[in-house]
Design an enzyme around this catalytic site. Structure first.
Site, PDB file in Angstrom:
ATOM      1  N   LYS A 117       0.806  -1.227   0.000  1.00  0.00           N
ATOM      2  CA  LYS A 117       0.000   0.000   0.000  1.00  0.00           C
ATOM      3  C   LYS A 117       0.840   1.279   0.000  1.00  0.00           C
ATOM      4  O   LYS A 117       0.510   2.243  -0.692  1.00  0.00           O
ATOM      5  CB  LYS A 117      -0.969  -0.002   1.188  1.00  0.00           C
ATOM      6  N   ASP A 135     -10.335   2.914   2.378  1.00  0.00           N
ATOM      7  CA  ASP A 135     -10.534   2.164   3.625  1.00  0.00           C
ATOM      8  C   ASP A 135     -11.379   2.952   4.626  1.00  0.00           C
ATOM      9  O   ASP A 135     -12.229   2.399   5.320  1.00  0.00           O
ATOM     10  CB  ASP A 135      -9.188   1.803   4.257  1.00  0.00           C
TER      11      ASP A 135
END
Length: 276
Positions: free
Chosen positions: A68, A105
């Site tokens: 990420k 997220d």
């Protein structure tokens, strides 16, 4: 002839991912010609893979552990949200092959809480967050932006929690791990972002004596779906929200960007993903 759009999820390892079942269900449900595949990519291979995917017909991909932060650094265009969080989980490739990075997220976290605990408000009181990894960073940003007045963080390695305070400011308060139970005192929202309680990981055995029955409690772990942490919180009278919905809701923006249709998170989708 128009190319069939391709998307997928990149991680290392990746066999555990339930994202292919999730997106595959949506593609089938909405009758969309497209494919979503898992891709196991070693850390040193991420950049050449990302630069090649648009040439192979990919319109984007999800990024998971451990890529990420690297994906964010490789992106040509970065959303303000992803820049603040310091990580990307959703990439979109434009017609020229440029990589656009975002992080959804936090969107998934908030949507899951609102769905699972109707009436929940971020500004109703302090939040207690266990863990200080990538998920915690996204959740802290989401809670701050939603108006949470104070976020208390405890992590086994205090330096990682301190890094969140440095990044996100004085509304973030760090507590020592040996006093972790104190962060629950008066907390209106409680979140486990760590791997404690996950299948195959250390058990969740933190003291919950200070946890109020009025708190809304959620766990990012969804294997098992009902963790010991959620069961213990429910036994104290708390409203509890499992972590599966965060996975489902964070996927919505990416699917819409890649395949041109905004999907819905439904009970049927939960069943499909749980069975994967």
């Amino acid at each position: 002839m128009t190319r069939i759009p391709l998307a997928g999820v990149i991680g290392h390892p990746i066999n555990h991912s339930r994202s292919p079942a999730l997106h595959g269900h949506w593609l089938k449900t909405y009758g969309i010609r497209g494919h979503y595949i898992p891709m196991d990519v070693a850390e040193g291979d991420l950049e050449p893979v990302l630069r090649t995917l648009p040439k192979a017909g990919f319109v984007g991909c999800n990024i998971t552990i451990p890529h990420k932060e690297t994906a964010l650094a490789l992106a040509d265009v970065v959303s303000d949200r992803a820049a603040r969080i310091g990580a990307a989980n959703t990439l979109v490739f434009d017609e020229t092959g440029r990589i656009h990075a975002d992080n959804t997220d936090g969107i998934g976290f908030l949507a899951n809480l609102i769905e699972g605990a109707p009436g929940w408000q971020a500004d109703s009181g302090p939040a207690a967050v266990i863990g200080a990894g990538g998920a915690a960073r996204a959740i802290v940003v989401a809670l701050l932006d939603a108006g949470c007045p104070e976020i208390r963080i405890a992590n086994r390695t205090r330096a990682r929690a301190e890094a969140l305070r440095t990044a996100f400011g004085p509304r973030v308060v760090v507590e020592d791990w040996d006093k972790v139970g104190q962060i629950f005192d008066g907390a209106a929202t409680v979140v486990n972002t760590s791997s404690l309680g996950m299948a195959g990981k250390a058990t969740f055995d933190l003291p919950l004596d200070a946890l109020s029955a009025s708190a809304v409690v959620t766990d990012c772990v969804y294997t098992p779906l009902r963790t010991d942490f959620l069961d213990a919180a429910a036994a104290r009278g708390c409203v509890t929200v499992d972590g599966l919905g965060m996975l489902l809701h964070q996927a919505v923006p990416g699917f819409e960007r890649w395949f041109g249709h905004r999907p819905e998170v439904t009970p049927e989708l939960r069943v499909v993903v749980l069975a994967a």
